[in-house]
Design an enzyme around this catalytic site. Structure first.
Site, mmCIF file in Angstrom:
data_model
loop_
_atom_site.group_PDB
_atom_site.id
_atom_site.type_symbol
_atom_site.label_atom_id
_atom_site.label_comp_id
_atom_site.label_asym_id
_atom_site.label_seq_id
_atom_site.Cartn_x
_atom_site.Cartn_y
_atom_site.Cartn_z
ATOM 1 N N ASN A 1 -78.884 1.277 123.207
ATOM 2 C CA ASN A 1 -77.395 0.818 123.068
ATOM 3 C C ASN A 1 -77.677 0.523 124.506
ATOM 4 O O ASN A 1 -76.016 -0.489 124.804
ATOM 5 C CB ASN A 1 -77.098 2.682 123.623
ATOM 6 C CG ASN A 1 -77.131 3.553 122.085
ATOM 7 O OD1 ASN A 1 -77.334 3.431 121.401
ATOM 8 N ND2 ASN A 1 -76.821 4.868 122.451
ATOM 9 N N ASN B 1 -78.611 -2.826 117.614
ATOM 10 C CA ASN B 1 -79.241 -1.992 118.181
ATOM 11 C C ASN B 1 -78.456 -0.769 117.077
ATOM 12 O O ASN B 1 -77.295 -1.328 117.660
ATOM 13 C CB ASN B 1 -79.156 -1.205 119.650
ATOM 14 C CG ASN B 1 -80.185 0.186 119.490
ATOM 15 O OD1 ASN B 1 -81.624 0.184 118.951
ATOM 16 N ND2 ASN B 1 -79.106 0.735 119.540
ATOM 17 N N GLU B 2 -78.697 -0.090 116.974
ATOM 18 C CA GLU B 2 -77.725 0.997 116.175
ATOM 19 C C GLU B 2 -75.952 0.436 115.329
ATOM 20 O O GLU B 2 -74.700 0.949 116.160
ATOM 21 C CB GLU B 2 -77.526 2.285 116.507
ATOM 22 C CG GLU B 2 -79.244 2.592 116.680
ATOM 23 C CD GLU B 2 -79.495 4.220 118.208
ATOM 24 O OE1 GLU B 2 -78.481 4.275 118.419
ATOM 25 O OE2 GLU B 2 -80.391 4.898 117.434
ATOM 26 N N TYR C 1 -84.705 10.766 115.515
ATOM 27 C CA TYR C 1 -85.096 11.660 116.681
ATOM 28 C C TYR C 1 -85.010 13.635 116.077
ATOM 29 O O TYR C 1 -84.318 13.769 115.271
ATOM 30 C CB TYR C 1 -84.227 11.910 118.012
ATOM 31 C CG TYR C 1 -84.488 10.289 118.744
ATOM 32 C CD1 TYR C 1 -85.375 10.027 119.474
ATOM 33 C CD2 TYR C 1 -83.439 9.938 118.681
ATOM 34 C CE1 TYR C 1 -85.288 9.036 119.892
ATOM 35 C CE2 TYR C 1 -83.619 8.054 118.678
ATOM 36 C CZ TYR C 1 -84.134 8.008 120.254
ATOM 37 O OH TYR C 1 -84.770 7.120 120.480
ATOM 38 N N GLU D 1 -87.715 3.382 116.420
ATOM 39 C CA GLU D 1 -87.228 4.728 117.268
ATOM 40 C C GLU D 1 -86.686 5.690 116.821
ATOM 41 O O GLU D 1 -86.830 6.519 115.868
ATOM 42 C CB GLU D 1 -85.184 4.378 118.021
ATOM 43 C CG GLU D 1 -85.610 3.055 119.280
ATOM 44 C CD GLU D 1 -83.734 4.378 119.511
ATOM 45 O OE1 GLU D 1 -83.447 4.463 119.934
ATOM 46 O OE2 GLU D 1 -83.200 2.565 119.677
ATOM 47 N N GLN E 1 -89.254 7.027 124.189
ATOM 48 C CA GLN E 1 -89.281 5.621 124.762
ATOM 49 C C GLN E 1 -90.625 5.912 125.541
ATOM 50 O O GLN E 1 -91.578 6.347 125.415
ATOM 51 C CB GLN E 1 -87.998 5.473 126.234
ATOM 52 C CG GLN E 1 -86.948 5.526 124.968
ATOM 53 C CD GLN E 1 -85.575 4.539 126.168
ATOM 54 O OE1 GLN E 1 -86.322 3.804 127.121
ATOM 55 N NE2 GLN E 1 -84.865 4.708 125.616
HETATM 56 O O1 AHR Z 1 -83.271 6.034 123.130
HETATM 57 C C1 AHR Z 1 -82.633 6.076 123.333
HETATM 58 C C2 AHR Z 1 -80.887 5.549 123.162
HETATM 59 O O2 AHR Z 1 -81.380 6.844 121.557
HETATM 60 C C3 AHR Z 1 -80.904 4.373 122.555
HETATM 61 O O3 AHR Z 1 -80.310 3.749 123.470
HETATM 62 C C4 AHR Z 1 -80.270 4.190 121.014
HETATM 63 O O4 AHR Z 1 -80.587 2.806 120.576
HETATM 64 C C5 AHR Z 1 -80.737 5.446 120.195
HETATM 65 O O5 AHR Z 1 -79.443 6.165 120.052
#
Ligand code: AHR
Length: 504
Positions: A71, A171-172, A243, A291, A351
């Protein structure tokens, strides 16, 4: 509990792309500042990077790292991070409501990546910026000399270009939380034009277009179709993010999210095929799962009232204490990437340090490996070569999100020299040992070389490694397995992750 599996030498799935063991690091929390970079730390080198962290990173043999966000990138000015450090502006980072000092920028990060022996995959800001900044950034990084941006880089001490071969197009961008969030069609157009501009420098550069932020997004999977229709012929990869968590403390349900992820990959692969056929395109597009990880914290937990934050520098954000169960999950998800090696060519654990990460640090204190570090390391070290088809017959269970989920989660990789077969096996059962019988057909002179185990007792499911006790959950030498007449047999402990290496 008994499970049988068969691996046949002639039934190969696909070559494993080493880049499925890649990582992601963002200017967020204590990932960069206090993570990889801490000039006042006793182990800091002359560039301010922590040698203890570098050591843990190097041991992972990471091929590629995605940087600088996340982000964060969607409002980032990369030019703020170049030139004399004392003249760099301090900015307010809107994504994480933090202060960005810009003491680490592209040149510092490139020197860290070089020391860590990792290639960079850079993201451009398509939130608040666009083609112009992207092309300048590429010229700064990649052009040898004799132009404004390349000569500026050289004046900053980086004589040689970085030759960054992989670029992420924002990104996203499907996420309403993203600064500069867009509709699929407008993003697809911008991604297409930006990719063309980037490739104008060098046609061999590869680009990654944003897919969905996760498979629960309302716009998924239409987002993928519309975006790819705009840019299919000018990109090499589409990114996926996801995630995972187990807030219900239901381990079996948690593990079944890996099966759900398999469907996510399958669906996006189907859309890629659809758009390719519709366009009569010649090129292939692959999946860059850039991710993924286990994530529990929310911002409210990290700080009670984020809105009243006084824009802290490098606050502790998303610092997860990963436990044994998370390690089993990470090992299982890596198994899924191996099993989908035909379509997933890049995957980045998100990460790398402190923020939802396998490596943790204390400011001024030690660095240590979280539980998830080990399955990630084993996959990266031993999961290179050819992914083999593994047919499994054994007990299964059902959850709300997946049916016929195997208690045995298994993948197998034959090394490039064809001398070693590595099996990654997880017994998901909380209580029961699992008697396994794996037929190794078409392999000769099979011998057990190594067996390492993590876990073995679900009572440890919620145990984590800490700064004071970094070795509570670490791999141990295994036992109880033999290879006889081409069959791997014995017992896997309950709730265990197993690395099994066999010479063939
Ligand atoms: O990895 C944390 C955040 O998760 C990243 O900044 C974003 O791309 C995702 O939503």
């Amino acid at each position: 509990m008994k499970s049988r599996a068969t691996i046949h030498r002639e039934f190969e799935l696909a070559r494993v792309d080493d880049r499925i063991y890649s990582a992601f690091i963002e200017h967020m929390g204590r990932a960069i500042y206090g993570g990889i970079y801490e000039p006042t730390h006793p182990t800091a080198n002359e560039h301010g990077f922590r040698a203890d962290v570098l050591h843990l990173v190097r041991e992972l043999k990471i091929p590629l790292i995605r940087y600088p966000g996340g982000n964060f990138v969607s409002a980032y000015k990369w030019e703020d991070g170049i030139g004399p450090k004392d003249q760099r502006p301090v900015r307010l980072d809107l994504a994480w409501r933090s202060k960005e000092t810009n003491q680490v920028g592209i040149n510092e990060f490139a020197s860290w990546a070089k020391e860590a022996d990792i290639e960079m995959m850079l993201a451009v800001n398509l939130g608040t910026r666009g083609i112009e900044e992207a092309r300048n950034f590429v010229e700064y990084c990649n052009h040898p000399k004799g132009s404004f941006w390349s000569d500026l880089r050289r004046s900053h001490g980086a004589e040689q270009p970085y030759d960054v071969g992989m670029w992420c197009l924002g990104n996203e961008m499907d996420g309403p939380w993203q600064i500069g969030h867009m509709e699929a069609k407008e993003y697809g157009r911008l991604a297409d034009e930006t990719s063309k501009a980037i490739k104008a420098f060098n046609k061999d550069i590869e680009t990654v277009v944003c897919g969905s932020s996760n498979d629960q997004m309302k716009t998924y999977p239409e987002w993928e179709r519309v975006v790819l229709q705009e840019c299919y012929e000018n990109v090499e990869y589409i990114s996926l993010h996801k995630y995972f968590g187990n807030s219900r403390h239901d381990s079996l349900n948690f593990f079944s999210k890996i099966d759900e992820t398999g469907r996510y990959i399958q669906t996006v692969a189907g859309i890629i095929d659809y758009v390719k056929a519709e366009k009569r395109a010649k090129n292939d597009v692959y999946i860059c799962f850039d991710e993924w990880n286990v994530w529990y914290h929310n911002r409210e937990q990290d700080h009670e009232n984020v809105q009243n934050w006084d824009w802290p520098e490098a606050p502790a954000l998303l610092e997860e204490d990963y436990n044994l169960e998370d390690a089993l999950f990470v090992g299982g998800l890596l198994n899924e990437f191996i099993r989908r090696s035909d379509r997933v060519k890049i995957a980045c654990i998100a990460q790398l340090v402190n923020v939802i990460s396998p490596i943790r640090t204390l400011d001024g204190g030690p660095a240590w490996a979280a539980t998830i570090y080990y399955p990630y390391q084993f996959a990266s070290l031993y999961g290179r070569g050819t992914a083999m088809n593994v047919a499994v017959a054994g007990p299964t269970y059902d959850t709300e999100i997946a049916h016929d989920v195997n208690y045995l989660d298994i993948s197998a990789v034959l090394s490039a020299d064809e001398n070693e077969l590595t099996i990654f096996a997880i017994n998901r059962s909380l209580e029961d040992e699992m008697e396994i019988n794996v037929s190794l057909l078409g392999f000769e002179r099979c011998q057990l070389l190594d067996h390492r185990v993590m876990g073995g007792n679900s009572k440890d499911a919620r145990t984590s490694n800490t700064a004071n006790e970094p070795n509570r959950i670490v791999p141990k030498q295994g036992g109880g397995l033999v290879v006889e007449e081409g069959i791997l047999k014995g017992n896997l402990k309950p709730f265990s992750y197993n690395l099994i290496r066999i010479t063939v």
